[in-house]
Scaffold this motif. Structure first.
Motif, PDB file in Angstrom:
ATOM      1  N   VAL A  84      42.578  49.170  25.937  1.00 12.08           N
ATOM      2  CA  VAL A  84      42.329  49.333  27.356  1.00 12.08           C
ATOM      3  C   VAL A  84      43.408  48.575  28.119  1.00 12.08           C
ATOM      4  O   VAL A  84      43.813  47.484  27.717  1.00 12.08           O
ATOM      5  N   GLN A  85      43.905  49.175  29.187  1.00 14.78           N
ATOM      6  CA  GLN A  85      44.893  48.527  30.043  1.00 14.78           C
ATOM      7  C   GLN A  85      44.205  48.080  31.330  1.00 14.78           C
ATOM      8  O   GLN A  85      43.383  48.818  31.886  1.00 14.78           O
ATOM      9  N   LEU A  86      44.563  46.896  31.808  1.00 17.67           N
ATOM     10  CA  LEU A  86      43.877  46.288  32.941  1.00 17.67           C
ATOM     11  C   LEU A  86      44.885  45.906  34.022  1.00 17.67           C
ATOM     12  O   LEU A  86      45.924  45.297  33.718  1.00 17.67           O
ATOM     13  N   ILE A  87      44.563  46.250  35.254  1.00 15.40           N
ATOM     14  CA  ILE A  87      45.429  45.900  36.386  1.00 15.40           C
ATOM     15  C   ILE A  87      44.569  45.298  37.486  1.00 15.40           C
ATOM     16  O   ILE A  87      43.678  45.979  38.022  1.00 15.40           O
ATOM     17  N   GLU A  88      44.846  44.045  37.836  1.00 14.67           N
ATOM     18  CA  GLU A  88      44.102  43.352  38.887  1.00 14.67           C
ATOM     19  C   GLU A  88      44.757  43.569  40.250  1.00 14.67           C
ATOM     20  O   GLU A  88      45.969  43.793  40.346  1.00 14.67           O
ATOM     21  N   SER A  89      43.958  43.441  41.284  1.00 15.86           N
ATOM     22  CA  SER A  89      44.463  43.490  42.647  1.00 15.86           C
ATOM     23  C   SER A  89      43.501  42.729  43.552  1.00 15.86           C
ATOM     24  O   SER A  89      42.374  42.415  43.151  1.00 15.86           O
ATOM     25  N   GLY A  90      43.962  42.445  44.763  1.00 13.24           N
ATOM     26  CA  GLY A  90      43.092  41.826  45.754  1.00 13.24           C
ATOM     27  C   GLY A  90      43.378  40.373  46.045  1.00 13.24           C
ATOM     28  O   GLY A  90      42.845  39.815  47.012  1.00 13.24           O
ATOM     29  N   GLY A  91      44.186  39.722  45.249  1.00 12.04           N
ATOM     30  CA  GLY A  91      44.485  38.319  45.489  1.00 12.04           C
ATOM     31  C   GLY A  91      45.391  38.151  46.698  1.00 12.04           C
ATOM     32  O   GLY A  91      46.275  38.959  46.947  1.00 12.04           O
ATOM     33  N   ARG A  92      45.167  37.099  47.451  1.00 12.42           N
ATOM     34  CA  ARG A  92      46.005  36.811  48.618  1.00 12.42           C
ATOM     35  C   ARG A  92      45.723  35.407  49.101  1.00 12.42           C
ATOM     36  O   ARG A  92      44.909  34.681  48.529  1.00 12.42           O
ATOM     37  N   PHE A  93      46.364  35.038  50.185  1.00 11.97           N
ATOM     38  CA  PHE A  93      46.163  33.755  50.835  1.00 11.97           C
ATOM     39  C   PHE A  93      44.937  33.862  51.757  1.00 11.97           C
ATOM     40  O   PHE A  93      44.804  34.822  52.510  1.00 11.97           O
ATOM     41  N   VAL A  94      44.061  32.846  51.681  1.00 15.97           N
ATOM     42  CA  VAL A  94      42.865  32.845  52.529  1.00 15.97           C
ATOM     43  C   VAL A  94      42.508  31.404  52.880  1.00 15.97           C
ATOM     44  O   VAL A  94      42.806  30.478  52.117  1.00 15.97           O
ATOM     45  N   GLN A  95      41.877  31.219  54.013  1.00 15.55           N
ATOM     46  CA  GLN A  95      41.469  29.874  54.409  1.00 15.55           C
ATOM     47  C   GLN A  95      40.136  29.495  53.770  1.00 15.55           C
ATOM     48  O   GLN A  95      39.325  30.372  53.428  1.00 15.55           O
ATOM     49  N   ALA A  96      39.924  28.214  53.608  1.00 14.78           N
ATOM     50  CA  ALA A  96      38.671  27.722  53.035  1.00 14.78           C
ATOM     51  C   ALA A  96      37.487  28.264  53.826  1.00 14.78           C
ATOM     52  O   ALA A  96      37.529  28.335  55.053  1.00 14.78           O
ATOM     53  N   GLY A  97      36.446  28.650  53.098  1.00 15.57           N
ATOM     54  CA  GLY A  97      35.273  29.248  53.712  1.00 15.57           C
ATOM     55  C   GLY A  97      35.333  30.753  53.797  1.00 15.57           C
ATOM     56  O   GLY A  97      34.327  31.403  54.097  1.00 15.57           O
ATOM     57  N   GLY A  98      36.486  31.317  53.538  1.00 13.87           N
ATOM     58  CA  GLY A  98      36.653  32.759  53.609  1.00 13.87           C
ATOM     59  C   GLY A  98      36.182  33.465  52.347  1.00 13.87           C
ATOM     60  O   GLY A  98      35.687  32.835  51.404  1.00 13.87           O
ATOM     61  N   SER A  99      36.352  34.780  52.340  1.00 14.32           N
ATOM     62  CA  SER A  99      35.913  35.616  51.216  1.00 14.32           C
ATOM     63  C   SER A  99      37.046  36.520  50.747  1.00 14.32           C
ATOM     64  O   SER A  99      37.943  36.872  51.519  1.00 14.32           O
ATOM     65  N   LEU A 100      36.973  36.866  49.477  1.00 14.68           N
ATOM     66  CA  LEU A 100      37.902  37.826  48.888  1.00 14.68           C
ATOM     67  C   LEU A 100      37.147  38.666  47.882  1.00 14.68           C
ATOM     68  O   LEU A 100      36.165  38.194  47.280  1.00 14.68           O
ATOM     69  N   ARG A 101      37.641  39.862  47.671  1.00 13.59           N
ATOM     70  CA  ARG A 101      37.097  40.714  46.611  1.00 13.59           C
ATOM     71  C   ARG A 101      38.242  41.125  45.704  1.00 13.59           C
ATOM     72  O   ARG A 101      39.177  41.803  46.149  1.00 13.59           O
ATOM     73  N   LEU A 102      38.173  40.709  44.459  1.00 12.89           N
ATOM     74  CA  LEU A 102      39.164  41.100  43.466  1.00 12.89           C
ATOM     75  C   LEU A 102      38.688  42.342  42.732  1.00 12.89           C
ATOM     76  O   LEU A 102      37.490  42.506  42.484  1.00 12.89           O
ATOM     77  N   SER A 103      39.650  43.178  42.372  1.00 15.58           N
ATOM     78  CA  SER A 103      39.337  44.383  41.618  1.00 15.58           C
ATOM     79  C   SER A 103      40.198  44.448  40.369  1.00 15.58           C
ATOM     80  O   SER A 103      41.317  43.937  40.345  1.00 15.58           O
ATOM     81  N   CYS A 104      39.661  45.091  39.361  1.00 15.08           N
ATOM     82  CA  CYS A 104      40.387  45.305  38.111  1.00 15.08           C
ATOM     83  C   CYS A 104      40.187  46.761  37.726  1.00 15.08           C
ATOM     84  O   CYS A 104      39.051  47.203  37.507  1.00 15.08           O
ATOM     85  N   ALA A 105      41.286  47.496  37.646  1.00 14.01           N
ATOM     86  CA  ALA A 105      41.238  48.897  37.243  1.00 14.01           C
ATOM     87  C   ALA A 105      41.563  48.997  35.765  1.00 14.01           C
ATOM     88  O   ALA A 105      42.571  48.441  35.314  1.00 14.01           O
ATOM     89  N   ALA A 106      40.717  49.706  35.043  1.00  6.85           N
ATOM     90  CA  ALA A 106      40.895  49.836  33.604  1.00  6.85           C
ATOM     91  C   ALA A 106      41.237  51.270  33.233  1.00  6.85           C
ATOM     92  O   ALA A 106      40.693  52.212  33.789  1.00  6.85           O
ATOM     93  N   SER A 107      42.134  51.413  32.299  1.00 12.84           N
ATOM     94  CA  SER A 107      42.475  52.741  31.776  1.00 12.84           C
ATOM     95  C   SER A 107      42.497  52.655  30.266  1.00 12.84           C
ATOM     96  O   SER A 107      42.617  51.589  29.676  1.00 12.84           O
ATOM     97  N   GLY A 108      42.397  53.808  29.636  1.00 10.73           N
ATOM     98  CA  GLY A 108      42.370  53.820  28.196  1.00 10.73           C
ATOM     99  C   GLY A 108      41.024  54.291  27.689  1.00 10.73           C
ATOM    100  O   GLY A 108      40.388  55.142  28.304  1.00 10.73           O
ATOM    101  N   ARG A 109      40.558  53.707  26.605  1.00  7.44           N
ATOM    102  CA  ARG A 109      39.314  54.148  26.002  1.00  7.44           C
ATOM    103  C   ARG A 109      38.120  53.785  26.865  1.00  7.44           C
ATOM    104  O   ARG A 109      38.216  53.016  27.791  1.00  7.44           O
ATOM    105  N   ALA A 110      36.991  54.303  26.531  1.00 10.49           N
ATOM    106  CA  ALA A 110      35.769  54.220  27.317  1.00 10.49           C
ATOM    107  C   ALA A 110      35.510  52.797  27.808  1.00 10.49           C
ATOM    108  O   ALA A 110      35.235  51.888  27.028  1.00 10.49           O
ATOM    109  N   PHE A 111      35.583  52.628  29.097  1.00  8.16           N
ATOM    110  CA  PHE A 111      35.422  51.323  29.733  1.00  8.16           C
ATOM    111  C   PHE A 111      34.037  50.739  29.469  1.00  8.16           C
ATOM    112  O   PHE A 111      33.881  49.532  29.290  1.00  8.16           O
TER     113      PHE A 111
END
Length: 118
Positions: free
Chosen positions: A2-29
């Protein structure tokens, strides 16, 4: 495999929120146990959260309920919702996968940088 690619990381101030994602390809996830790890500068890589193929979840104690891991098997994606971020959350976050019954995470993404300012 399975191949994995992350996204969503960035600069944020304390108290803030982020959502990270990981897209998978290849065999049955859906057959893989999935997890998020992180590594801060000068520190060892640590497990943040995991969700197994049976959808059972586990979290690192230090999170204090601030993060939520989820998976969408239909879309082959893994997510990490991070709320009330703290400067100590600054790290490179990695998506990882392991086959059922394996004791180690065998497949890794390239990582996405999260920086939290005070």
């Amino acid at each position: 495999q399975v191949q994995l690619i992350e996204s969503g990381g960035r600069f944020v101030q304390a108290g803030g929120s982020l959502r990270l994602s990981c897209a998978a390809s290849g065999r049955a996830f859906s057959i893989y146990d999935m997890a998020w790890f992180r590594q801060a500068p000068g520190k060892e890589r640590e497990l943040v959260a995991a969700v197994n193929s049976d959808r059972t979840r586990s979290y690192a104690d230090f999170l204090k309920g601030r993060f939520t891991i989820s998976r969408n098997n239909a879309m082959n994606t893994l997510s990490l919702q991070m709320n009330n971020l703290e400067p100590d959350d600054t790290a490179v976050y990695y998506c990882a996968a392991r086959r059922i019954m394996s004791s180690t995470y065998e497949f890794w993404g390239q990582g996405t940088q999260v920086t939290v300012s005070s």
